[in-house]
Design a protein around this motif. Structure first.
Motif: not given
Length: 265
Positions: A51-52, A219-224, A234-238
């Motif tokens: 995100f940064l 991996s979980i966070a990237d998948w989300m 596609d929930w977005g990085l932010g």
């Protein structure tokens, strides 16, 4: 998973005995909360780093991450005992900067994950070898001197960089982020079970599990966070970064009040 087993011990001086005995341990007790927050920080660090980089650009993001890491570690080294919010702030900054370090090698310098992963593994092995040669223990229940704390944080930083590279490697060779998450969820059970049945000692089991938490959470966070075309929700990085940060704050606040992760709890 307990880490009270010590791999060995050299004959210490009387001054060293007093130094270690009188100092408070600088890291938390290993409880279920430890592992939950550890996984959360790995995922949050992954998406926060990306995100940064998108928001500020890669170079300013790395600079900001480096400053944040130095500040957090300076505060951690300055206190004389374990303080939940200080310790976990340092872990978060290691997670963010460790992700950036792995990404800089791959994106900025063109180093493939097939090369960076073993490089970070060698770096981690070197840290462990120097730590053990100096202190004759890798137990996190013995982080009571400045030198041991320095080795500890060097190992933590290496585990985050290694885990980032390993997670990205599995995601890009066909498993995808969800497949990688499942792989590492299964993998983290191996050190837990082998330790439970007396096959693997507590200290190596702890550090193996510690390394695996990084690609698991990332991996979980990237998948989300990532778009569907990249295999994500596609929930977005932010939003993912914010939601995982709120979860971390909640657990750390609970530990700060309950002191469930301290030696005197």
């Amino acid at each position: 998973m307990s880490t009270e087993h010590v791999l060995g011990q050299r004959p210490p001086t009387h001054a060293r005995i007093r130094e270690v005995a009188n100092a408070a341990n600088k890291v938390p007790e290993v409880t279920v909360y430890f592992w939950i927050i550890k996984v959360l920080t790995t995922g949050m660090g992954e998406t926060a780093s990306d995100f940064l980089a998108h928001l500020l650009g890669p170079i300013p993001a790395v600079g900001l991450g480096g400053v944040g890491l130095v500040a957090a570690l300076a505060l951690q080294f300055a206190v004389r005992r374990y303080v939940a919010w200080i310790y976990w702030t340092a872990i978060v900054m290691v997670s963010v900067f460790g992700t950036m370090a792995a990404d800089v090698l791959h994106v900025g310098l063109g180093v493939p994950y097939t090369l960076s992963t073993p490089l970070f593994l060698v770096a981690l092995a070197a840290v462990f070898a120097l730590w053990y040669a100096s202190e004759r223990t890798l137990s996190i229940h013995s982080i009571r001197t400045r030198r041991r704390e320095t080795f500890y944080w060097a190992a933590v930083l290496a585990t985050f960089a290694l885990g980032t590279a390993a997670g990205d490697l599995t995601a890009t060779i066909g498993l995808g982020y969800l497949g990688s998450a499942v792989l590492f969820a299964v993998a983290i059970c191996v050190p837990a079970l082998t330790h439970r049945f007396g096959i693997l000692g507590a200290v190596p089991a702890f550090w193996i599990a510690y390394v695996i938490t990084r690609p698991l959470g990332a991996s979980i966070a990237d998948w989300m966070a990532l778009p569907a075309r990249r295999g994500g929700l596609d929930w977005g990085l932010g939003p993912v970064t914010l939601s995982w940060t709120v979860a971390i704050l909640g657990f750390v606040a609970y530990l700060a009040v309950s002191r469930r992760d301290t030696e005197t709890a």
